[in-house]
Design a protein around this motif. Structure first.
Motif, PDB file in Angstrom:
ATOM      1  N   TYR A   1       0.375   5.530   0.783  1.00 52.60           N
ATOM      2  CA  TYR A   1      -0.552   6.378   1.523  1.00 52.60           C
ATOM      3  C   TYR A   1      -0.221   7.850   1.326  1.00 52.60           C
ATOM      4  O   TYR A   1       0.928   8.227   1.101  1.00 52.60           O
ATOM      5  CB  TYR A   1      -0.448   6.096   3.032  1.00 52.60           C
TER       6      TYR A   1
ATOM      7  N   TYR B   1      -0.834  11.108   3.832  1.00 53.66           N
ATOM      8  CA  TYR B   1      -1.264  11.640   5.118  1.00 53.66           C
ATOM      9  C   TYR B   1      -1.182  13.165   5.068  1.00 53.66           C
ATOM     10  O   TYR B   1      -0.334  13.738   4.384  1.00 53.66           O
ATOM     11  CB  TYR B   1      -0.372  11.134   6.257  1.00 53.66           C
TER      12      TYR B   1
ATOM     13  N   TYR C   1       0.844  -1.191   0.000  1.00 55.56           N
ATOM     14  CA  TYR C   1       0.000   0.000   0.000  1.00 55.56           C
ATOM     15  C   TYR C   1       0.881   1.244   0.000  1.00 55.56           C
ATOM     16  O   TYR C   1       1.978   1.244   0.556  1.00 55.56           O
ATOM     17  CB  TYR C   1      -0.883   0.050   1.255  1.00 55.56           C
TER      18      TYR C   1
ATOM     19  N   TYR D   1      -5.376   6.150   0.389  1.00 56.93           N
ATOM     20  CA  TYR D   1      -4.327   5.168   0.140  1.00 56.93           C
ATOM     21  C   TYR D   1      -4.640   4.482  -1.178  1.00 56.93           C
ATOM     22  O   TYR D   1      -5.754   4.552  -1.688  1.00 56.93           O
ATOM     23  CB  TYR D   1      -4.254   4.136   1.267  1.00 56.93           C
TER      24      TYR D   1
END
Lengths: 114, 112
Positions: free
Chosen positions: B33, B35, B31, B48
């Motif tokens: 991501y 943020y 994965y 994600y």
């Protein structure tokens, strides 16, 4: 909405002193983490914790660091004898078994070592 | 070793699109991501993408993944002043244990 809470938000300490940073992870989460961010640098993984033991730790997490889950709700990071270079923002995070791997972070505890 | 790199700063005008770029080294990451960190706040997951996808759209956010080039981007359409924050790219690594490798963050400044 459930959230990760951290205390204190800011702590100033003298070099050589012990510091304990506290976290209350989201209540149904099983995995807990500490990350840190030195000012101007990347967010770095320190340690992960599951089933009352450390799952993984980074090179940063040396013998001066320890983690504990003293009761059913708190997760603590202890630095035994702080150094100037320990000054950073420390983030606690939690999640449930890997899945998407999404981590839920607290707002951080800023540690300043003088 | 694993590494994630981002540009440090991006400035856009309100209403424009923002594109924040990221490169990573671990091609086995499951994965990736994005943020967001607002001043005085923690890291909040924006979105994600699973490694077998090349695009994901979520309202104003579009994530593009180029696995061949190990390049990830986040596009914010119609950027608002409330989007001003630091945006972190992160990869999960192959083990997907919750140990994330973060970039250094891109500060997005949105001018009115």
């Amino acid at each position: 909405e459930p959230e990760v809470t951290q205390t204190p938000s800011h702590q100033v300490t003298q070099m050589g002193q012990e510091v304990i940073l506290r976290c209350v992870p989201i209540s149904n989460h099983l995995y807990f983490y500490w990350y840190r961010q030195i000012l101007g640098q990347k967010v770095e993984f320190l340690v992960s914790f599951y089933n009352n033991e450390i799952s993984e730790k980074s090179e940063i997490f040396d013998d001066q660091f320890s983690v504990e889950r003293p009761d059913g709700s708190n997760f603590t990071l202890k630095i035994r004898s702080t150094k100037l270079e320990d000054s950073a923002m420390y983030f606690c995070a939690s999640n449930n078994p890997p899945g998407t791997g999404e981590l839920f972070f607290g707002e951080g505890s800023r540690l300043t070592v003088l | 070793g694993e590494d994630v790199e981002q540009s440090l700063f991006l400035s856009v005008r309100e209403g424009d699109s923002s594109v924040i770029n990221c490169t990573y080294t671990d091609s086995s990451s499951t994965y990736l991501y994005w943020y967001k960190q607002e001043p005085g706040a923690g890291l909040q997951l924006l979105t994600y993408i699973f490694s077998n996808m090349d695009m994901k759209q979520d309202q104003r956010l579009t994530v593009l993944l180029n696995k061949k080039d190990k390049h990830l981007s986040l596009r914010i359409a119609d950027t608002q002043t409330g989007d001003s924050a630091i945006y972190f790219c992160a990869e999960s690594g192959s083990s997907n244990t919750g140990k994330l490798i973060f970039g250094q963050g891109t500060t997005l400044q949105v001018k009115p």
